[in-house]
Motif scaffolding. Structure first.
Motif, mmCIF file in Angstrom:
data_model
loop_
_atom_site.group_PDB
_atom_site.id
_atom_site.type_symbol
_atom_site.label_atom_id
_atom_site.label_comp_id
_atom_site.label_asym_id
_atom_site.label_seq_id
_atom_site.Cartn_x
_atom_site.Cartn_y
_atom_site.Cartn_z
ATOM 1 N N LYS A 88 0.241 -2.149 12.112
ATOM 2 C CA LYS A 88 -1.105 -2.578 11.750
ATOM 3 C C LYS A 88 -1.158 -4.042 11.329
ATOM 4 O O LYS A 88 -2.131 -4.496 10.774
ATOM 5 C CB LYS A 88 -1.636 -1.682 10.642
ATOM 6 N N GLY A 89 -0.058 -4.774 11.545
ATOM 7 C CA GLY A 89 0.000 -6.186 11.175
ATOM 8 C C GLY A 89 0.971 -6.409 10.037
ATOM 9 O O GLY A 89 1.751 -5.531 9.683
ATOM 10 N N THR A 90 0.898 -7.579 9.411
ATOM 11 C CA THR A 90 1.796 -7.919 8.314
ATOM 12 C C THR A 90 1.150 -7.525 6.999
ATOM 13 O O THR A 90 -0.014 -7.844 6.755
ATOM 14 C CB THR A 90 2.110 -9.422 8.327
ATOM 15 N N ILE A 91 1.914 -6.827 6.170
ATOM 16 C CA ILE A 91 1.434 -6.408 4.853
ATOM 17 C C ILE A 91 2.421 -6.842 3.785
ATOM 18 O O ILE A 91 3.571 -7.114 4.073
ATOM 19 C CB ILE A 91 1.227 -4.880 4.769
ATOM 20 N N GLN A 92 1.965 -6.914 2.558
ATOM 21 C CA GLN A 92 2.828 -7.151 1.409
ATOM 22 C C GLN A 92 3.132 -5.780 0.840
ATOM 23 O O GLN A 92 2.225 -5.039 0.477
ATOM 24 C CB GLN A 92 2.095 -8.008 0.370
ATOM 25 N N GLY A 93 4.406 -5.383 0.817
ATOM 26 C CA GLY A 93 4.700 -4.040 0.357
ATOM 27 C C GLY A 93 6.163 -3.781 0.102
ATOM 28 O O GLY A 93 6.944 -4.694 -0.162
ATOM 29 N N TYR A 94 6.522 -2.512 0.215
ATOM 30 C CA TYR A 94 7.859 -2.035 -0.101
ATOM 31 C C TYR A 94 8.386 -1.170 1.026
ATOM 32 O O TYR A 94 7.630 -0.589 1.798
ATOM 33 C CB TYR A 94 7.832 -1.203 -1.395
ATOM 34 N N ASN A 95 9.699 -1.052 1.075
ATOM 35 C CA ASN A 95 10.385 -0.204 2.035
ATOM 36 C C ASN A 95 10.971 0.952 1.230
ATOM 37 O O ASN A 95 11.800 0.732 0.352
ATOM 38 C CB ASN A 95 11.496 -1.026 2.719
ATOM 39 N N GLY A 96 10.531 2.178 1.491
ATOM 40 C CA GLY A 96 11.012 3.337 0.747
ATOM 41 C C GLY A 96 12.240 3.945 1.411
ATOM 42 O O GLY A 96 12.227 4.211 2.606
ATOM 43 N N ILE A 97 13.300 4.140 0.642
ATOM 44 C CA ILE A 97 14.533 4.715 1.141
ATOM 45 C C ILE A 97 14.846 5.939 0.282
ATOM 46 O O ILE A 97 14.769 5.876 -0.950
ATOM 47 C CB ILE A 97 15.714 3.711 1.031
#
Length: 192
Positions: A88-97
């Protein structure tokens, strides 16, 4: 507002120049209406506040670097997050592992990481898992010997393979180049 430390420094300087131009305009045009003066003062205050936020951020944080050693953009509102490209484009966020027990469907370790790639999250996640196992298991070495650790190709790197070889876990990490060697995919253009 986000950027590398160098970019944030340039943004701060730009904000300070814009604030200074407002003052210079006032000094050269003493005949401005009270409404124009108030509007300009509000704009100047807003610019100064943004420049002060950048100054405070740069003074209290260290620049993060990515897996290739290059500076990573930081967000002054949420410095632990990262810019990520999604469908959906570039977002500011986190990668959940998450690391889970496949047999019992129990999550053993989970964390949100402010990094784009999965590769750099494997080692700290496994280190945390080892700490948790040491706290709850009477014999963590026995647990490691009977544990099969699997991960998708996003975690595949020379550093991660070497780390997992030393971890004591029976590890399987998908190879991100396997389709190029597999004869079943030889004539397929979609998976090369």
């Amino acid at each position: 507002m986000s950027g590398t430390f160098d970019e944030l420094g340039r943004k701060k300087a730009k904000l300070e120049r814009a604030s200074k131009r407002i003052l210079e305009r006032h000094q050269s045009q003493d005949n401005l209406s009270e409404e124009q003066v108030n509007q300009d003062l509000k704009q100047k205050e807003k610019l100064d506040k943004s420049a002060d936020k950048i100054t405070q951020f740069l003074a209290t944080h260290q620049e993060k670097t990515g897996s290739k050693g290059k500076p990573v953009k930081s967000n002054i509102t949420d410095p632990d997050s990262a810019k990520m490209t999604t469908s959906k484009g570039t977002i500011q966020g986190y990668n959940g592992i998450a690391i889970n027990d496949d047999k019992h469907q129990i999550i053993l370790q989970a964390q949100a990481w402010g990094s784009v790639g999965e590769q750099q999250t494997l080692q700290p996640a496994v280190a945390q898992l080892k700490q948790q196992l040491a706290q709850v298991c009477q014999n963590p070495k026995l647990t490691k010997q009977h544990t099969k650790f699997t991960a998708d190709s996003g975690f595949n790197s020379e550093a991660n393979l070497a780390f997992m070889a030393e971890s004591g876990f029976d590890t399987y990490i998908a190879d991100n180049q396997f389709r190029k060697r597999n004869p079943l995919f030889k004539e397929s253009e979609n998976f090369l």
